[in-house]
Design a protein around this motif. Sequence first.
Motif, PDB file in Angstrom:
ATOM      1  N   ALA A 132       0.890  -1.029  -0.044  1.00  0.00           N
ATOM      2  CA  ALA A 132      -0.044   0.205   0.133  1.00  0.00           C
ATOM      3  C   ALA A 132       0.670   1.462   0.072  1.00  0.00           C
ATOM      4  O   ALA A 132       0.921   2.268  -0.940  1.00  0.00           O
ATOM      5  N   PHE A 133       1.861   1.495   0.524  1.00  0.00           N
ATOM      6  CA  PHE A 133       3.247   2.083   0.702  1.00  0.00           C
ATOM      7  C   PHE A 133       3.175   2.633  -0.933  1.00  0.00           C
ATOM      8  O   PHE A 133       3.682   3.849  -1.155  1.00  0.00           O
ATOM      9  N   GLY A 134       3.999   1.623  -1.120  1.00  0.00           N
ATOM     10  CA  GLY A 134       4.693   1.392  -2.395  1.00  0.00           C
ATOM     11  C   GLY A 134       3.104   2.091  -3.868  1.00  0.00           C
ATOM     12  O   GLY A 134       4.093   2.878  -4.895  1.00  0.00           O
ATOM     13  N   VAL A 135       2.426   1.613  -3.510  1.00  0.00           N
ATOM     14  CA  VAL A 135       1.178   2.865  -4.606  1.00  0.00           C
ATOM     15  C   VAL A 135       0.140   3.901  -4.034  1.00  0.00           C
ATOM     16  O   VAL A 135       1.024   4.380  -5.164  1.00  0.00           O
ATOM     17  N   GLU A 136       0.791   4.157  -3.393  1.00  0.00           N
ATOM     18  CA  GLU A 136       0.849   5.488  -2.585  1.00  0.00           C
ATOM     19  C   GLU A 136       1.671   6.206  -2.942  1.00  0.00           C
ATOM     20  O   GLU A 136       1.689   7.178  -4.233  1.00  0.00           O
ATOM     21  N   ALA A 137       3.612   6.162  -2.864  1.00  0.00           N
ATOM     22  CA  ALA A 137       4.670   6.619  -3.378  1.00  0.00           C
ATOM     23  C   ALA A 137       4.290   5.900  -5.189  1.00  0.00           C
ATOM     24  O   ALA A 137       4.780   7.596  -6.108  1.00  0.00           O
ATOM     25  N   LEU A 138       3.751   5.313  -5.773  1.00  0.00           N
ATOM     26  CA  LEU A 138       3.516   5.988  -7.340  1.00  0.00           C
ATOM     27  C   LEU A 138       2.395   6.444  -7.941  1.00  0.00           C
ATOM     28  O   LEU A 138       2.429   7.058  -8.515  1.00  0.00           O
ATOM     29  N   ALA A 139       1.434   6.931  -6.509  1.00  0.00           N
ATOM     30  CA  ALA A 139       0.603   7.830  -7.262  1.00  0.00           C
ATOM     31  C   ALA A 139       1.516   9.495  -7.163  1.00  0.00           C
ATOM     32  O   ALA A 139       0.505  10.305  -7.592  1.00  0.00           O
ATOM     33  N   ALA A 140       2.043   9.618  -6.172  1.00  0.00           N
ATOM     34  CA  ALA A 140       2.569  10.667  -5.912  1.00  0.00           C
ATOM     35  C   ALA A 140       3.505  10.794  -7.418  1.00  0.00           C
ATOM     36  O   ALA A 140       3.127  12.181  -8.234  1.00  0.00           O
ATOM     37  N   LEU A 141       4.427   9.925  -7.408  1.00  0.00           N
ATOM     38  CA  LEU A 141       4.976  10.334  -9.016  1.00  0.00           C
ATOM     39  C   LEU A 141       3.751  10.880 -10.015  1.00  0.00           C
ATOM     40  O   LEU A 141       4.391  11.317 -11.012  1.00  0.00           O
ATOM     41  N   ALA A 142       2.967   9.880 -10.099  1.00  0.00           N
ATOM     42  CA  ALA A 142       2.484  10.207 -11.335  1.00  0.00           C
ATOM     43  C   ALA A 142       1.316  11.008 -10.882  1.00  0.00           C
ATOM     44  O   ALA A 142       1.315  12.464 -12.175  1.00  0.00           O
ATOM     45  N   SER A 143       1.095  11.940 -10.358  1.00  0.00           N
ATOM     46  CA  SER A 143       0.625  12.934  -9.860  1.00  0.00           C
ATOM     47  C   SER A 143       1.281  14.430 -10.560  1.00  0.00           C
ATOM     48  O   SER A 143       1.234  15.518 -10.765  1.00  0.00           O
ATOM     49  N   LEU A 144       2.577  13.854 -10.222  1.00  0.00           N
ATOM     50  CA  LEU A 144       4.126  14.788 -10.177  1.00  0.00           C
ATOM     51  C   LEU A 144       4.133  15.059 -11.836  1.00  0.00           C
ATOM     52  O   LEU A 144       3.901  16.214 -12.272  1.00  0.00           O
ATOM     53  N   SER A 145       3.798  14.019 -12.636  1.00  0.00           N
ATOM     54  CA  SER A 145       4.190  13.848 -14.124  1.00  0.00           C
ATOM     55  C   SER A 145       3.038  14.147 -14.354  1.00  0.00           C
ATOM     56  O   SER A 145       3.522  14.637 -15.915  1.00  0.00           O
TER      57      SER A 145
END
Length: 151
Positions: A132-145
Amino acid sequence: MSLTAAPTVTPLTTADAELLVAAAVAAAERDGVRVSVSVVDAGGHLLAFRRDDRAVLISGETSTRKAFTALQLDAPTADLVEAVRPDGLFHTLPTALDRPLLFLAGGLPVHRDGRLIGAIGLGGGAPDQDHAFGVEALAALASLSAPAAGA
């Protein structure tokens, strides 16, 4: 005959890796979990790593192995757990390679424009927490991109 070059995809950068680590650590801290986070590039080379002072020591190794496993198989490690059971498709895979793979939830591939550019791995929490923490990290990267609204 014309050869057309494949579209260029920006590789995973150190800045991307640091953002992934920061977002994963923030998610874990919010839940009171002490983790290690590893981010590898498309070649499996470590780009960023952080182990919380209070995380269990082995979490550093497990986070890196989870990231490498997710990269090599281009799949979240959570989706691969069943495949390495005695009757699973990848039963012998954990011991078939020189570099150890780890089939516990917490490793996720990182994609950009549909192409694999790296992976993130987390260790220290329960497997479902690490995932779940990894999924949140990927979402943060996607929102930045993501392009800005109305752009």
